[in-house]
Design a protein around this motif. Structure first.
Motif, PDB file in Angstrom:
ATOM      1  N   ARG A   1      62.348 120.992  81.934  1.00 32.24           N
ATOM      2  CA  ARG A   1      61.947 121.846  80.813  1.00 32.24           C
ATOM      3  C   ARG A   1      61.850 123.491  81.230  1.00 32.24           C
ATOM      4  O   ARG A   1      62.286 124.254  80.547  1.00 32.24           O
ATOM      5  CB  ARG A   1      60.564 121.196  80.386  1.00 32.24           C
ATOM      6  CG  ARG A   1      60.762 120.011  79.679  1.00 32.24           C
ATOM      7  CD  ARG A   1      59.601 119.716  79.015  1.00 32.24           C
ATOM      8  NE  ARG A   1      58.354 119.812  79.788  1.00 32.24           N
ATOM      9  CZ  ARG A   1      57.724 118.809  80.325  1.00 32.24           C
ATOM     10  NH1 ARG A   1      58.459 117.365  80.155  1.00 32.24           N
ATOM     11  NH2 ARG A   1      56.739 118.809  80.868  1.00 32.24           N
TER      12      ARG A   1
ATOM     13  N   LYS B   1      59.797 118.223  84.269  1.00 32.27           N
ATOM     14  CA  LYS B   1      59.012 119.279  84.051  1.00 32.27           C
ATOM     15  C   LYS B   1      59.734 120.464  84.441  1.00 32.27           C
ATOM     16  O   LYS B   1      59.996 121.489  83.578  1.00 32.27           O
ATOM     17  CB  LYS B   1      57.705 119.303  84.550  1.00 32.27           C
ATOM     18  CG  LYS B   1      56.795 120.646  85.019  1.00 32.27           C
ATOM     19  CD  LYS B   1      55.956 120.847  83.841  1.00 32.27           C
ATOM     20  CE  LYS B   1      55.025 121.914  84.203  1.00 32.27           C
ATOM     21  NZ  LYS B   1      55.272 123.307  83.611  1.00 32.27           N
TER      22      LYS B   1
ATOM     23  N   LEU C   1      58.427 112.597  86.460  1.00 33.72           N
ATOM     24  CA  LEU C   1      57.800 113.447  85.627  1.00 33.72           C
ATOM     25  C   LEU C   1      57.917 114.989  86.317  1.00 33.72           C
ATOM     26  O   LEU C   1      58.015 115.914  85.531  1.00 33.72           O
ATOM     27  CB  LEU C   1      56.336 113.143  85.557  1.00 33.72           C
ATOM     28  CG  LEU C   1      55.938 111.743  84.576  1.00 33.72           C
ATOM     29  CD1 LEU C   1      54.599 111.171  84.750  1.00 33.72           C
ATOM     30  CD2 LEU C   1      56.222 112.004  83.282  1.00 33.72           C
ATOM     31  N   ILE C   2      57.693 115.203  87.298  1.00 37.14           N
ATOM     32  CA  ILE C   2      57.775 116.374  88.165  1.00 37.14           C
ATOM     33  C   ILE C   2      59.229 116.958  87.902  1.00 37.14           C
ATOM     34  O   ILE C   2      59.440 118.009  87.409  1.00 37.14           O
ATOM     35  CB  ILE C   2      57.523 116.294  89.789  1.00 37.14           C
ATOM     36  CG1 ILE C   2      56.185 116.033  89.673  1.00 37.14           C
ATOM     37  CG2 ILE C   2      57.929 117.531  90.154  1.00 37.14           C
ATOM     38  CD1 ILE C   2      55.681 115.665  91.194  1.00 37.14           C
TER      39      ILE C   2
ATOM     40  N   SER D   1      55.912 109.371  88.928  1.00 36.34           N
ATOM     41  CA  SER D   1      55.315 110.718  89.230  1.00 36.34           C
ATOM     42  C   SER D   1      56.525 111.704  89.436  1.00 36.34           C
ATOM     43  O   SER D   1      56.660 112.760  89.184  1.00 36.34           O
ATOM     44  CB  SER D   1      54.251 110.655  90.284  1.00 36.34           C
ATOM     45  OG  SER D   1      53.927 112.084  90.491  1.00 36.34           O
TER      46      SER D   1
END
Lengths: 358, 306
Positions: free
Chosen positions: A72, A69, A65-66, A62
């Motif tokens: 991006r 992000k 993924l954060i 998790s």
């Protein structure tokens, strides 16, 4: 003085030997130090993500993924910020976390960012602020005293927030407030920029280290202290490989910027906490005589600050040390004749706002 | 396996105070700690049938709602702690229970990304699971509570959790949060509703939580295939209706109701596509709960899967 998070950041393979109690402690320490992303990427780098129990690794996954992000989003947001700056003919110079991430440096691996920091020359600051307002950024609710304070005594303008993107932009014109002891000539920073993407710049490697240390050692609170020290360690391991002359000019550059005091602390504590390899004699070269004299006291204070903000990591007198460091930061930031009225005014404002709220 | 209600009252309050109360809640273990009476009362009322995890298991979320120190005591304030740090402001002790529940939601909303998460109530009948996304105030919790009191199983009041690539919903059954008029509406709907302590004057008004795990299968951890996605909306002014929605619109709306659709990036898109392609999508506009429950009972396809 060792603690679990520090050991695991340096030797992520040891995560495979931890029992559930230790894993719980490790996650707690990583979360409250905001190093969950960094630890998660270190684990993945050695393949531990596949060996840990999926129930444990899902928390690291998790965090990864954060972090992805944020990377991006940063590509998108920095382009928008660049457009606003282009409209007034100013360069985009990223500082701190945003710079580490967008430059793709090892120090950015797993680094979480909460806002985007940039620097522009002081004489352009009004034009730049107007440009941002035209591009959808706004100053949040800020009371007139705080607004005046930022503009008169600060090294940045009040934070801007984007109306739709919900991100915060800190526009700096210097790396320390003009009231602080060292009188940093910010124009020197603009002479050695590095272009990381077309039209997007960061400070030079040496300046990035000096800035990071300066920021850390002028802070009053150390919630991110360990994270910022980890940043320094990562940079000090990586930059000498990018620039063979990195170490030679580091101390003299800090002297030029009048920031040797912070550089000394940065080198000293990065080495003490994370065993950062440093050339022989450099810590002593960066230190002034009074600093060497005060070193035992400062070590006592800072080695308490550079621990996770977690009850199981507290050493005797940790609270006293944190309070003293808080006072130190205010003392460093401005002379007493400014500091005392400011703190009195802030205490009064807090009191009034509490009574209003009740 | 030991349930919370099997603990002697003294042991329960002592373990809650010292923070040695790990509960298995859906796919997670939450460790709870509190020194506040309303919190102990709420947990005792609403979590009695939850399993206590073994002491040496890995804990996913360590949460506390505590009043610490002289100042907080004098002011009647308490704070939510996640892993010993306080992500929010302090709150009055009277609101403590609601805040604990919100804090527990926040743990999943922010820190969990192995599932595509929608802000939705999820319920099931037999192996027929229904996802009901909705903005706060749309009436999804009220409908969820009423369904729970009418033979449906509540899978979650807050999070629909979909493993990417599947059409399944993972149950994470916690108490249903009822706000303001909904509390009385549910009390009049059924005398079987078990409600926890009232939290007054919160930022959402008066809040009470309803025990959600009253179905025989409530603690079955297995996931269930989603068959329908229903967007409920409470409205007094419109005729009540259940109407089909286009899948393409539903995709966009469900993405809007997702906590991590954009965070998951391509995985999120693929997960949502797989899900939406397999469910029938509806709007449900209602003001009468009895009508809404009957309409749900008669959903096309449900009878075959009971």
């Amino acid at each position: 003085m060792n603690f679990l998070l520090q050991q695991l950041l340096l030797e992520p393979r040891r995560s495979l030997d931890l029992d559930n109690d230790q894993l719980n402690l490790l996650l707690s320490q990583a979360r409250c130090s905001r190093l969950m992303g960094a630890l998660a990427l270190e684990l993945q780098r050695i393949g531990a993500d596949e060996l840990l129990s999926p129930k444990v690794d899902r928390h690291f996954q998790s965090a990864r993924l954060i972090h992805e992000k944020q990377k991006r989003d940063l590509v998108y947001d920095s382009d928008k910020i660049k457009m606003a700056l282009d409209s007034v003919g100013e360069k985009l110079v990223l500082l701190k976390g945003a710079a580490y991430l967008l430059a793709g440096l090892p120090v950015g691996r797993g680094r979480f960012i909460s806002d985007i920091d940039i620097i522009v020359p002081r004489h352009r600051i009004d034009e730049v602020e107007q440009a941002f307002i035209g591009f959808g950024w706004e100053t949040g609710d800020i009371d007139p005293y705080n607004d005046r304070y930022y503009r008169k005594w600060g090294h940045e303008i009040p934070p801007l927030t984007h109306r739709k993107r919900e991100i915060t932009l800190d526009v700096h014109h210097n790396i320390l407030p003009p009231t602080a002891g060292p009188n940093v000539d910010a124009s020197l920073l603009f002479d050695q920029l590095i272009e990381i993407r077309p039209g997007i710049f960061t400070l030079s490697w040496q300046d990035m280290v000096i800035h990071s240390a300066t920021h850390l050692f002028h802070e009053g609170e150390f919630h991110h202290g360990l994270r910022d020290l980890w940043d320094l360690d990562r940079m000090l391991r990586d930059f000498p490989e990018r620039d063979p002359h990195f170490w030679e000019g580091l101390v003299s550059r800090a002297q030029e910027l009048q920031l040797t005091g912070s550089l000394f602390h940065g080198l000293n504590y990065s080495q003490q906490v994370f065993n950062t390899p440093l050339p022989e004699g450099i810590v002593e070269a960066a230190a002034s005589r009074p600093q060497m004299f005060r070193k035992p006291l400062m070590d006592f204070l800072f080695l308490r600050a550079f621990r996770p903000d977690h009850p199981q990591c507290e050493l005797p007198l940790t609270n006293l040390a944190l309070n003293l460091l808080y006072l130190r930061s205010h003392y460093l930031r401005m002379p007493l004749y400014l500091l005392l009225p400011h703190l009195a005014r802030k205490a009064w404002m807090r009191r009034m706002s509490k009574e209003d709220g009740a | 396996m030991e349930l919370l209600k099997q603990l002697a009252p003294d042991t329960f309050s002592q373990r809650l105070r010292s923070g040695e109360l790990p509960l298995r809640i859906g796919p997670y273990i939450y460790n709870l700690q509190s020194n506040l009476a309303p919190v102990a009362e709420g947990i005792g009322t609403l979590y009695g049938d939850f399993e206590i995890a073994e002491p040496d298991e890995f804990v996913d979320y360590k949460v506390a709602l505590v009043c610490n120190g002289v100042l907080q005591r004098l002011r009647g304030q308490a704070e939510f702690l996640f892993d010993n740090s306080n992500p929010f402001d302090t709150i009055p002790v009277d609101q403590a229970y609601a805040f604990l529940e919100w804090g527990m939601n926040w743990c999943v909303s922010l820190h969990t990304n192995e599932f595509l998460k929608l802000h939705a109530a999820t319920v099931s009948r037999g192996s027929f699971a229904v996802i009901m996304p909705g903005v706060p105030g749309a009436g999804k919790s009220t409908l969820c509570a009423a369904l729970g009191l009418s033979g449906w199983r509540i899978l979650s009041d807050e999070h629909a959790m979909i493993p990417p690539g599947s059409t399944d919903v993972v149950p994470v059954c916690r108490p249903v949060s009822l706000k303001n008029e909904s509390i009385q509406v549910i009390r009049s709907f059924s005398s079987n509703a078990i409600l926890g302590p009232l939290s007054k004057e919160t930022h959402k008004g008066i809040v009470a939580h309803m025990k959600a795990d009253t179905h025989p299968d409530s603690h079955d951890a297995r996931s269930l295939p989603a068959q329908a996605m229903i967007f409920p909306r409470y409205s007094r002014d419109e005729p009540q209706r259940l109407s089909r929605r286009r899948r393409s619109d539903s995709f966009v709306l469900a993405a809007y109701h997702s906590f991590n659709y954009s965070l998951l990036c391509e995985t999120g898109f693929e997960a949502m596509k797989t899900l939406i392609e397999s469910v029938d999508c509806y709007d449900l506009v209602y003001h009468d709960l009895d009508w809404a429950v009957k309409t749900m009972d008669a959903l096309p396809g449900l009878q075959d899967r009971q």
